[in-house]
Design a protein around this motif. Structure first.
Motif, PDB file in Angstrom:
ATOM      1  N   THR A 118      50.909  26.306  -4.422  1.00  0.00           N
ATOM      2  CA  THR A 118      49.601  26.629  -3.749  1.00  0.00           C
ATOM      3  C   THR A 118      50.248  27.115  -2.116  1.00  0.00           C
ATOM      4  OG1 THR A 118      48.666  24.873  -3.329  1.00  0.00           O
ATOM      5  CG2 THR A 118      47.985  25.952  -5.707  1.00  0.00           C
ATOM      6  N   THR A 119      51.103  25.988  -1.903  1.00  0.00           N
ATOM      7  CA  THR A 119      51.500  26.449  -0.589  1.00  0.00           C
ATOM      8  C   THR A 119      52.565  26.573  -0.328  1.00  0.00           C
ATOM      9  OG1 THR A 119      52.455  23.603  -0.309  1.00  0.00           O
ATOM     10  CG2 THR A 119      50.103  24.309  -0.278  1.00  0.00           C
ATOM     11  N   VAL A 325      48.392  31.968   8.960  1.00  0.00           N
ATOM     12  CA  VAL A 325      49.460  30.663   7.688  1.00  0.00           C
ATOM     13  C   VAL A 325      49.823  30.991   7.205  1.00  0.00           C
ATOM     14  CG1 VAL A 325      47.723  28.760   8.279  1.00  0.00           C
ATOM     15  CG2 VAL A 325      46.913  30.574   6.404  1.00  0.00           C
ATOM     16  N   ALA A 326      50.409  32.940   6.936  1.00  0.00           N
ATOM     17  CA  ALA A 326      51.413  33.495   6.008  1.00  0.00           C
ATOM     18  C   ALA A 326      51.976  33.084   5.593  1.00  0.00           C
ATOM     19  CB  ALA A 326      51.158  34.440   6.614  1.00  0.00           C
ATOM     20  N   PRO A 368      52.408  38.713  -2.820  1.00  0.00           N
ATOM     21  CA  PRO A 368      52.134  37.880  -3.974  1.00  0.00           C
ATOM     22  C   PRO A 368      51.288  36.484  -4.372  1.00  0.00           C
ATOM     23  CG  PRO A 368      53.746  39.380  -4.870  1.00  0.00           C
ATOM     24  CD  PRO A 368      53.708  39.486  -3.608  1.00  0.00           C
ATOM     25  N   PHE A 369      52.707  35.912  -3.384  1.00  0.00           N
ATOM     26  CA  PHE A 369      52.802  34.143  -2.954  1.00  0.00           C
ATOM     27  C   PHE A 369      50.924  34.040  -1.781  1.00  0.00           C
ATOM     28  CE2 PHE A 369      56.665  35.067  -4.428  1.00  0.00           C
ATOM     29  CZ  PHE A 369      56.712  33.607  -5.570  1.00  0.00           C
ATOM     30  N   ASN A 370      51.232  34.918  -1.158  1.00  0.00           N
ATOM     31  CA  ASN A 370      50.530  35.016   0.271  1.00  0.00           C
ATOM     32  C   ASN A 370      49.220  35.393  -0.619  1.00  0.00           C
ATOM     33  OD1 ASN A 370      51.997  34.083   2.512  1.00  0.00           O
ATOM     34  ND2 ASN A 370      52.737  35.505   2.781  1.00  0.00           N
ATOM     35  N   LEU A 371      48.880  35.457  -1.610  1.00  0.00           N
ATOM     36  CA  LEU A 371      47.362  35.713  -1.821  1.00  0.00           C
ATOM     37  C   LEU A 371      46.717  34.566  -2.922  1.00  0.00           C
ATOM     38  CD1 LEU A 371      47.898  39.242  -4.406  1.00  0.00           C
ATOM     39  CD2 LEU A 371      46.449  39.218  -2.188  1.00  0.00           C
ATOM     40  N   ILE A 372      47.659  33.696  -2.478  1.00  0.00           N
ATOM     41  CA  ILE A 372      47.802  32.153  -3.079  1.00  0.00           C
ATOM     42  C   ILE A 372      47.314  31.494  -1.920  1.00  0.00           C
ATOM     43  CG2 ILE A 372      48.139  30.172  -3.983  1.00  0.00           C
ATOM     44  CD1 ILE A 372      48.863  31.817  -6.575  1.00  0.00           C
ATOM     45  N   HIS A 373      48.786  31.105  -0.406  1.00  0.00           N
ATOM     46  CA  HIS A 373      49.315  30.748  -0.190  1.00  0.00           C
ATOM     47  C   HIS A 373      47.986  30.616   1.383  1.00  0.00           C
ATOM     48  CE1 HIS A 373      53.200  30.042  -0.668  1.00  0.00           C
ATOM     49  NE2 HIS A 373      52.742  29.847  -2.128  1.00  0.00           N
ATOM     50  N   VAL A 376      44.428  29.580   0.556  1.00  0.00           N
ATOM     51  CA  VAL A 376      44.705  27.983  -0.056  1.00  0.00           C
ATOM     52  C   VAL A 376      44.452  27.238   0.982  1.00  0.00           C
ATOM     53  CG1 VAL A 376      45.791  25.999  -0.777  1.00  0.00           C
ATOM     54  CG2 VAL A 376      44.759  27.362  -2.166  1.00  0.00           C
ATOM     55  N   ALA A 377      45.372  27.774   2.645  1.00  0.00           N
ATOM     56  CA  ALA A 377      45.873  27.116   3.749  1.00  0.00           C
ATOM     57  C   ALA A 377      44.680  27.175   5.020  1.00  0.00           C
ATOM     58  CB  ALA A 377      46.564  28.042   4.728  1.00  0.00           C
ATOM     59  N   LEU A 378      44.000  28.066   4.294  1.00  0.00           N
ATOM     60  CA  LEU A 378      42.291  28.062   5.685  1.00  0.00           C
ATOM     61  C   LEU A 378      41.560  27.808   5.346  1.00  0.00           C
ATOM     62  CD1 LEU A 378      42.258  31.568   5.745  1.00  0.00           C
ATOM     63  CD2 LEU A 378      43.810  30.730   7.604  1.00  0.00           C
TER      64      LEU A 378
END
Length: 461
Positions: A118-119, A325-326, A368-373, A376-378
């Protein structure tokens, strides 16, 4: 009939085997992006650090200490560096869980797995860049200052050295750690002994040790006992992006002869375009050697000339930095031509492996990873501030509250330092924001352990 089934492993042997299996699995999990890539991940700034050993002079914002760290991993094709980063990550995460009473192989494995999925943590651990040390150093300083009595002498020494080294790898990291120590000294009298003076002294000394380490590294490689240059120049570039430099030149070029005056109407819109574009006016005027003093002069005097504008820009940039935060900024192949050139000039024997990596074949994308990262970060950022405010409202200053406060102060300090000096960038946010998710995980596990749940039932550990 005799029992001829296979013998079972004695219970006393199962746990050591589990611990070893998890101790092997976690570093492999953290370095999964590098294994997938076929080579340690590179970034546009990697080459600047790596070249410090070979070029023998100081470059703005490129730590010689981190350059030496990379150099001594060359013979392993930098896999040794990644092993250090992954093992350090696992070590500090397990120490955090242990001091919070959450020790256990499955908790450690589950925490690392959640952070991996997730990060940005595995991407940071897999990259040849200072960023992994930013978040880890905050946790190591937290352990050293607040939990020095719960860890062994050898662990304290290791944390001290690790924190000092991390501070020496990047000026922003050193600034954040120094800010945390300053807040600790201010709040110590009000926390009823929660921050032992001796531990806070040790934490503060890590910053001094990091500064000495950096000065000695600069002297060893360049012959100059000097600080790494670049702060005023980066601040100048941020002011340029905010429009302040153009205003200053328009106001002063009639009476002062700056090299930039003939080009004041041709300045690029962003700091990155000014500093790193091949066709930039910055390059035409000699880069840092040719323009550094002028940039520093304008940056300092523009602060005095436009204080309200500077304050407004600083708050805006710091706020924007909190939201950036991407994962993966400047890790695609076209942005890494300088790093590639350093490999070509100084490590040609590794070019074949570098070229074979997926990153250099343009197969690396973070969308695709930043769709989760990013969500989650924000969400994690919002929740740590909400939980901290709720704890302060209830006047509850326990271990979890101190962790949440440390994380919130880290985010605010990082946003101010990076946003105001260098301008907002996703990289500066993503390298730290994963610790907010980890802090929330600790808070959740501690809540799950509590026996004084409102409905009177206890939860399993």
């Amino acid at each position: 009939m005799a029992d001829i089934s296979a013998p079972t492993v004695p219970a006393r042997d199962a746990k050591p085997l589990l611990v070893w299996a998890i101790a092997i699995a976690i570093p492999l999990m953290l370095l999964a992006p590098a294994f997938w890539n076929g080579y340690p991940l590179l970034q546009s700034d990697t080459g600047g650090y790596l070249a410090r050993w070979y070029e023998g002079y100081l470059v703005p914002s490129r730590s010689t200490v981190f350059g030496l760290y990379l150099h001594y991993g060359e013979h392993t094709y930098f896999w040794g560096n990644l092993a250090i980063q992954a093992l350090a990550t696992m070590w500090i995460l397990q120490l955090m869980l242990r001091v919070f009473g959450l020790a256990g192989p499955w908790r450690l494995f589950g925490s690392c797995l959640a952070l991996t999925l997730t990060t940005a943590l595995p991407w940071l651990a897999s990259m040849l860049l200072t960023d992994i040390f930013s978040g880890l150093s905050v946790l190591s300083l937290f352990l050293l200052v607040l939990y020095g009595s719960k860890i062994s002498r050898s662990e304290k020494i290791a944390l001290f050295v690790f924190t000092a080294f991390s501070a020496a790898t990047h000026s922003a990291t050193m600034g954040v750690l120094l800010g945390l120590c300053c807040v600790g000294w201010i709040l110590r009298p009000f926390l009823c002994g929660r921050i032992p003076t001796t531990h806070l002294v040790q934490g503060t000394l890590t910053i001094a040790a990091g500064a000495i380490m950096l000065l000695l590294g600069n002297f060893a490689l360049s012959g100059q006992l000097a600080w790494t240059p670049g702060g005023p120049a980066l601040a100048f570039a941020r002011m340029l992006q905010d429009g302040i430099v153009t205003r200053y030149l328009n106001d002063h070029c009639a009476t002062q002869q700056f090299k930039l005056c003939p080009y004041r109407n041709e300045l690029p819109e962003t700091a990155d375009d000014f500093l790193w574009s091949r066709e930039s006016i910055f390059n035409k005027l000699g880069r840092f050697p040719g323009l550094g003093n002028e940039m520093g002069y304008i940056a300092v005097h523009a602060l005095a000339d436009y204080p309200l504008w500077q304050a407004e820009a600083a708050l805006t940039d710091a706020g924007e930095q909190l939201l950036k935060v991407a994962t993966g900024e400047n890790t695609d192949h076209p942005t890494m031509m300088h790093t590639y050139g350093i490999f070509r000039d100084f490590l040609p024997q590794q070019l074949k492996v570098v070229d074979a990596a997926r990153q250099q074949k343009s197969h690396l994308t973070f969308g695709p990873f930043n769709l989760i990262h990013v969500p989650v970060a924000l969400i994690s950022t919002v929740l740590v501030f909400v939980l901290l405010l709720a704890a302060l409202w209830r006047k509850r200053v326990d271990d979890v509250t101190l962790l949440l406060a440390t994380v919130c102060l880290t985010l605010l300090g990082n946003a101010f330092i990076c946003g105001v000096i260098s301008g907002p960038h996703d990289r500066y946010g993503s390298r730290l924001v994963w610790i907010t998710t980890f802090a929330l995980m600790i808070a959740g596990m501690r809540y799950w352990q509590r026996d004084d749940i409102p409905n009177g039932r206890s939860r399993p550990a």
